[in-house]
Design an enzyme around this catalytic site. Structure first.
Site, short mmCIF file in Angstrom:
data_model
loop_
_atom_site.label_atom_id
_atom_site.label_comp_id
_atom_site.label_asym_id
_atom_site.label_seq_id
_atom_site.Cartn_x
_atom_site.Cartn_y
_atom_site.Cartn_z
N ASP A 162 13.61 -5.28 10.04
CA ASP A 162 14.46 -4.34 10.76
C ASP A 162 14.12 -4.41 12.25
O ASP A 162 13.05 -4.88 12.64
CB ASP A 162 14.21 -2.91 10.26
CG ASP A 162 14.67 -2.73 8.81
OD1 ASP A 162 15.64 -3.40 8.41
OD2 ASP A 162 14.05 -1.92 8.10
N TYR B 163 3.22 -6.41 3.23
CA TYR B 163 3.64 -5.50 4.28
C TYR B 163 2.45 -4.65 4.68
O TYR B 163 1.66 -4.24 3.83
CB TYR B 163 4.78 -4.58 3.79
CG TYR B 163 6.00 -5.35 3.38
CD1 TYR B 163 7.00 -5.65 4.30
CD2 TYR B 163 6.17 -5.82 2.07
CE1 TYR B 163 8.12 -6.37 3.95
CE2 TYR B 163 7.29 -6.55 1.70
CZ TYR B 163 8.26 -6.81 2.64
OH TYR B 163 9.36 -7.52 2.28
#
Length: 152
Positions: free
Chosen positions: A30, A89
């Site tokens: 993103d 992540y």
């Protein structure tokens, strides 16, 4: 219409190869999210000595905050997105009342006290295989909405 890593890479490839190519990444991030160890591939006709393609890309990526760590020849059936077998992540929270300086935009600052024990207990409930249908994009091409969380 914002600049993208993909766009910068495609421009750099064109500058050193003279070819319009599509760069395919193993995943997407993103806006404002940083990727470390991202894998991508592109198909080019030109041959380069070891290290030269990487160095050429890096030269043409300046001053963008993008660095190519390695560039290797891969088998014809390699596809960055579908050849990936794991993703990692890292979400960082800093528990401080002081404003951030070096980590601004990279860490979530929470100034009030956190209950680390409760956070850990909640995270353990997320371990294992789960159906993420609710979180999928309508154009998601993944074979299955089920994903396994190995560690939190």
């Amino acid at each position: 219409n914002a600049p993208t890593v993909q766009g910068a890479l495609e421009t750099a490839v064109k500058a050193i190869c003279g070819e319009d190519v599509r760069v395919h990444g193993a995943g997407r991030t993103d806006a404002g999210v940083h990727a470390r160890g991202q894998v991508a591939h592109c198909d080019i006709a030109k041959h380069f000595p070891p290290g030269r393609f990487r160095d050429g890309l890096n030269a043409h990526l300046r001053p963008n905050p993008i660095g190519v760590l390695a560039a290797d020849i891969v088998p014809d059936d390699f596809e960055a997105r579908f050849s990936a077998i794991k993703r990692h992540y890292l979400y960082r929270i800093t528990n401080t009342r002081a404003n951030l300086a070096l980590d601004v935009s990279r860490v979530w600052r929470v100034p009030r006290a956190l209950d680390a024990g409760a956070m850990h207990a909640a995270a353990q409930r997320l371990l294992g295989k789960h159906d993420f249908t609710t979180f999928r994009d309508t154009e998601c091409q993944a074979k299955s909405p089920e994903k396994t969380l190995d560690q939190l």
